[in-house]
Design an enzyme around this catalytic site. Structure first.
Site, PDB file in Angstrom:
ATOM      1  N   ASP A  13       4.157  -3.574   5.990  1.00  0.00           N
ATOM      2  CA  ASP A  13       3.753  -4.258   7.223  1.00  0.00           C
ATOM      3  C   ASP A  13       4.937  -4.371   8.177  1.00  0.00           C
ATOM      4  O   ASP A  13       5.476  -5.467   8.402  1.00  0.00           O
ATOM      5  CB  ASP A  13       3.180  -5.645   6.891  1.00  0.00           C
ATOM      6  CG  ASP A  13       1.846  -5.553   6.175  1.00  0.00           C
ATOM      7  OD1 ASP A  13       1.124  -4.556   6.379  1.00  0.00           O
ATOM      8  OD2 ASP A  13       1.524  -6.468   5.402  1.00  0.00           O
ATOM      9  N   LYS A  35       1.078   0.350   0.613  1.00  0.00           N
ATOM     10  CA  LYS A  35      -0.098   0.163   1.470  1.00  0.00           C
ATOM     11  C   LYS A  35       0.339   0.356   2.922  1.00  0.00           C
ATOM     12  O   LYS A  35       1.276  -0.278   3.390  1.00  0.00           O
ATOM     13  CB  LYS A  35      -0.675  -1.241   1.267  1.00  0.00           C
ATOM     14  CG  LYS A  35      -1.945  -1.507   2.053  1.00  0.00           C
ATOM     15  CD  LYS A  35      -2.651  -2.765   1.556  1.00  0.00           C
ATOM     16  CE  LYS A  35      -2.223  -4.018   2.249  1.00  0.00           C
ATOM     17  NZ  LYS A  35      -2.675  -4.126   3.645  1.00  0.00           N
ATOM     18  N   ASP A  63      -4.958   1.219   4.378  1.00  0.00           N
ATOM     19  CA  ASP A  63      -5.785   0.009   4.543  1.00  0.00           C
ATOM     20  C   ASP A  63      -6.070  -0.233   6.022  1.00  0.00           C
ATOM     21  O   ASP A  63      -5.379  -1.007   6.679  1.00  0.00           O
ATOM     22  CB  ASP A  63      -5.013  -1.163   3.927  1.00  0.00           C
ATOM     23  CG  ASP A  63      -5.765  -2.471   4.022  1.00  0.00           C
ATOM     24  OD1 ASP A  63      -7.008  -2.438   4.120  1.00  0.00           O
ATOM     25  OD2 ASP A  63      -5.113  -3.531   3.996  1.00  0.00           O
ATOM     26  N   LYS A  65      -9.228  -1.087   7.113  1.00  0.00           N
ATOM     27  CA  LYS A  65     -10.329  -2.067   7.168  1.00  0.00           C
ATOM     28  C   LYS A  65     -11.339  -1.727   8.263  1.00  0.00           C
ATOM     29  O   LYS A  65     -11.543  -2.486   9.221  1.00  0.00           O
ATOM     30  CB  LYS A  65      -9.775  -3.475   7.387  1.00  0.00           C
ATOM     31  CG  LYS A  65      -8.922  -3.990   6.237  1.00  0.00           C
ATOM     32  CD  LYS A  65      -8.633  -5.471   6.371  1.00  0.00           C
ATOM     33  CE  LYS A  65      -7.877  -6.039   5.197  1.00  0.00           C
ATOM     34  NZ  LYS A  65      -6.503  -5.553   5.057  1.00  0.00           N
ATOM     35  N   PRO A  70     -22.035   2.524  12.262  1.00  0.00           N
ATOM     36  CA  PRO A  70     -21.948   3.494  11.160  1.00  0.00           C
ATOM     37  C   PRO A  70     -21.350   4.847  11.541  1.00  0.00           C
ATOM     38  O   PRO A  70     -20.496   5.370  10.815  1.00  0.00           O
ATOM     39  CB  PRO A  70     -23.412   3.627  10.707  1.00  0.00           C
ATOM     40  CG  PRO A  70     -23.996   2.284  11.011  1.00  0.00           C
ATOM     41  CD  PRO A  70     -23.345   1.837  12.289  1.00  0.00           C
ATOM     42  N   ARG A 184       1.078 -15.438  -3.926  1.00  0.00           N
ATOM     43  CA  ARG A 184       2.272 -16.224  -3.627  1.00  0.00           C
ATOM     44  C   ARG A 184       2.895 -16.704  -4.933  1.00  0.00           C
ATOM     45  O   ARG A 184       2.397 -17.642  -5.552  1.00  0.00           O
ATOM     46  CB  ARG A 184       1.919 -17.427  -2.741  1.00  0.00           C
ATOM     47  CG  ARG A 184       1.517 -17.045  -1.310  1.00  0.00           C
ATOM     48  CD  ARG A 184       2.688 -16.435  -0.551  1.00  0.00           C
ATOM     49  NE  ARG A 184       2.330 -15.981   0.776  1.00  0.00           N
ATOM     50  CZ  ARG A 184       1.981 -14.721   1.095  1.00  0.00           C
ATOM     51  NH1 ARG A 184       1.919 -13.769   0.152  1.00  0.00           N
ATOM     52  NH2 ARG A 184       1.698 -14.395   2.335  1.00  0.00           N
ATOM     53  N   GLN A 195      -1.898 -16.974   5.006  1.00  0.00           N
ATOM     54  CA  GLN A 195      -2.720 -16.816   3.807  1.00  0.00           C
ATOM     55  C   GLN A 195      -3.182 -18.193   3.323  1.00  0.00           C
ATOM     56  O   GLN A 195      -2.379 -19.123   3.232  1.00  0.00           O
ATOM     57  CB  GLN A 195      -1.933 -16.112   2.692  1.00  0.00           C
ATOM     58  CG  GLN A 195      -1.514 -14.696   3.042  1.00  0.00           C
ATOM     59  CD  GLN A 195      -2.661 -13.694   2.927  1.00  0.00           C
ATOM     60  OE1 GLN A 195      -3.834 -14.058   3.063  1.00  0.00           O
ATOM     61  NE2 GLN A 195      -2.336 -12.445   2.708  1.00  0.00           N
ATOM     62  N   GLY A 215       3.287  -8.837  -0.239  1.00  0.00           N
ATOM     63  CA  GLY A 215       4.048  -8.410   0.928  1.00  0.00           C
ATOM     64  C   GLY A 215       5.216  -9.316   1.217  1.00  0.00           C
ATOM     65  O   GLY A 215       6.334  -9.130   0.722  1.00  0.00           O
TER      66      GLY A 215
HETATM   67  O1  C5P Z   1       1.730 -10.936   0.889  1.00  0.00           O
HETATM   68  P1  C5P Z   1       1.370 -10.863   2.350  1.00  0.00           P
HETATM   69  O2  C5P Z   1       0.553 -12.028   2.827  1.00  0.00           O
HETATM   70  O3  C5P Z   1       2.515 -10.556   3.244  1.00  0.00           O
HETATM   71  O4  C5P Z   1       0.387  -9.610   2.413  1.00  0.00           O
HETATM   72  C1  C5P Z   1      -0.171  -9.259   3.619  1.00  0.00           C
HETATM   73  C2  C5P Z   1      -0.971  -8.023   3.425  1.00  0.00           C
HETATM   74  O5  C5P Z   1      -2.166  -8.323   2.726  1.00  0.00           O
HETATM   75  C3  C5P Z   1      -1.350  -7.392   4.741  1.00  0.00           C
HETATM   76  O6  C5P Z   1      -1.039  -6.017   4.645  1.00  0.00           O
HETATM   77  C4  C5P Z   1      -2.818  -7.592   4.826  1.00  0.00           C
HETATM   78  O7  C5P Z   1      -3.477  -6.548   5.465  1.00  0.00           O
HETATM   79  C5  C5P Z   1      -3.221  -7.671   3.368  1.00  0.00           C
HETATM   80  N1  C5P Z   1      -4.451  -8.381   3.178  1.00  0.00           N
HETATM   81  C6  C5P Z   1      -5.526  -7.722   2.704  1.00  0.00           C
HETATM   82  N2  C5P Z   1      -6.716  -8.366   2.533  1.00  0.00           N
HETATM   83  C7  C5P Z   1      -6.832  -9.651   2.790  1.00  0.00           C
HETATM   84  C8  C5P Z   1      -5.731 -10.349   3.264  1.00  0.00           C
HETATM   85  C9  C5P Z   1      -4.532  -9.675   3.444  1.00  0.00           C
HETATM   86  O8  C5P Z   1      -5.438  -6.534   2.415  1.00  0.00           O
HETATM   87  N3  C5P Z   1      -7.969 -10.261   2.515  1.00  0.00           N
END
Ligand code: C5P
Length: 241
Positions: A13, A35, A63, A65, A70, A184, A195, A215
Site C-alpha cells: 500500500d 498484495k 486486490d 475489489k 456486470p 493487529r 480498521q 500491512g
Molecule cells: O494491515 P492494514 O490495515 O494496513 O491492511 C490494509 C490492507 O488491507 C489494505 O490493502 C486493504 O485493501 C486491505 N483490506 C482488505 N479487505 C478489507 C479491509 C482491508 O483487503 N476488508
C-alpha cells in the site's frame, strides 16, 4: 505442507514503484504473497506485477475489489486475470449473478475471492447504509449471507474479518478459502486507525484463516523485517499447537 510465511500476505500500500520494490526486496523471504491494491496499481500499472515476479517467488494478489455493472466487472476481471495473478477480488454487492458470470469466464484460472463486509465497517456504518437490524446487530450474519452467495456462485473464497472466519469455515467448509485483513498484533497500534473489526495473527489462524493480510503493523514498524518475523512466530505458534 504450508510454511508460516505461506499464510502471510503483505499489501504493497504505497504510491510509487520505488517504494513498492523496496518492500518487495526487504520482505520477499518472509511473505507468501504480495498484495497489489488500488493505490499502487492505479499509480504504476501492470509493470509492478512483472517486477514482483522477476524479483521474488511470492504469489501475487491483485486486490482491485471490483464493484460495477456486470459487463464492466467481467471485462475488468478478464484483464486482471490475464496478468496471471493468484488471487483477485470482486465485491459481493452486485449479487450472485454477477459473481457467477465472472467465475464462468475465467480462462486463466485466477482464484476469485468475494469481498463480504470490509473490516473498516462496524454496526453503526451498516445502520447508516440502511441494512436490516438483524445484520446491524450481528455483522457475522451479513458476512455469512454474502459468503454463502459467493460459494453458490463458485468463488474460491471470501475476504472477511478474523472474527467471522470460524463461522464461515463451519458453514461453508474448510476448503472455502478465507483471507482476513484487519490483523493487529498485540504489540501494534490496535484500534488507532481505520480498521475496526480487528484480531491478532495468532487468533485469526486459530479461527481457521487460510491467509492473513498484515500491512501497517509491518510497514510502519521501525524494523519491518523484525515485525514480519514476529508475525511469523505467532503464525507458527498457532499452526503448531
Ligand atoms: O494491515 P492494514 O490495515 O494496513 O491492511 C490494509 C490492507 O488491507 C489494505 O490493502 C486493504 O485493501 C486491505 N483490506 C482488505 N479487505 C478489507 C479491509 C482491508 O483487503 N476488508
Amino acid at each position: 505442507m504450508k510454511r508460516p510465511k505461506d499464510y502471510l500476505i503483505f499489501p504493497l500500500d504505497v504510491p510509487t514503484y520505488q517504494e513498492a520494490i523496496r518492500y518487495v526486496e526487504i520482505l520477499k523471504e518472509h511473505v507468501g504473497l504480495f498484495k497489489v491494491g488500488l493505490e499502487l496499481f492505479v499509480s504504476v500499472g501492470p509493470k509492478i506485477l512483472r517486477t514482483i515476479r522477476e524479483r521474488s517467488e511470492a504469489g501475487i494478489f491483485l486486490d482491485l475489489k471490483f464493484h460495477d455493472i456486470p459487463a464492466t466487472v467481467k471485462g475488468a476481471f478478464l484483464a486482471a486475470s490475464a496478468h496471471g495473478v493468484t488471487f483477485t477480488t470482486v465485491h459481493c454487492d452486485e449479487g450472485e449473478g454477477l459473481l457467477r458470470s465472472v467465475v464462468e469466464n475465467n480462462p486463466s484460472g485466477t482464484k476469485i475471492l468475494a469481498v463480504t463486509v470490509l473490516t473498516s465497517l462496524e454496526s453503526k456504518n451498516l445502520k447508516e447504509l440502511g441494512y436490516l437490524d438483524r445484520y446491524v446487530n450481528d455483522i457475522t450474519e451479513l458476512v455469512l449471507l454474502k459468503a454463502r452467495m459467493a460459494k453458490e456462485a463458485g468463488c474460491s473464497g471470501v475476504v472477511c474479518s478474523g472474527l467471522e472466519v470460524e463461522k464461515v469455515k463451519a458453514n461453508l467448509g474448510k476448503d472455502f478459502i478465507v483471507v482476513t485483513p484487519g490483523i493487529r498484533p498485540a504489540w501494534s497500534l490496535g484500534g488507532k486507525d481505520d480498521q475496526k473489526r480487528i484480531i491478532t495473527p495468532y487468533q485469526a489462524l486459530k479461527n481457521g484463516a487460510d491467509y492473513i493480510v498484515v500491512g501497517r503493523p509491518i510497514r510502519i514498524a521501525e524494523k519491518p523485517i523484525e515485525a514480519a518475523k514476529k508475525v511469523l512466530d505467532e503464525i507458527e505458534t498457532a499452526i503448531s499447537e
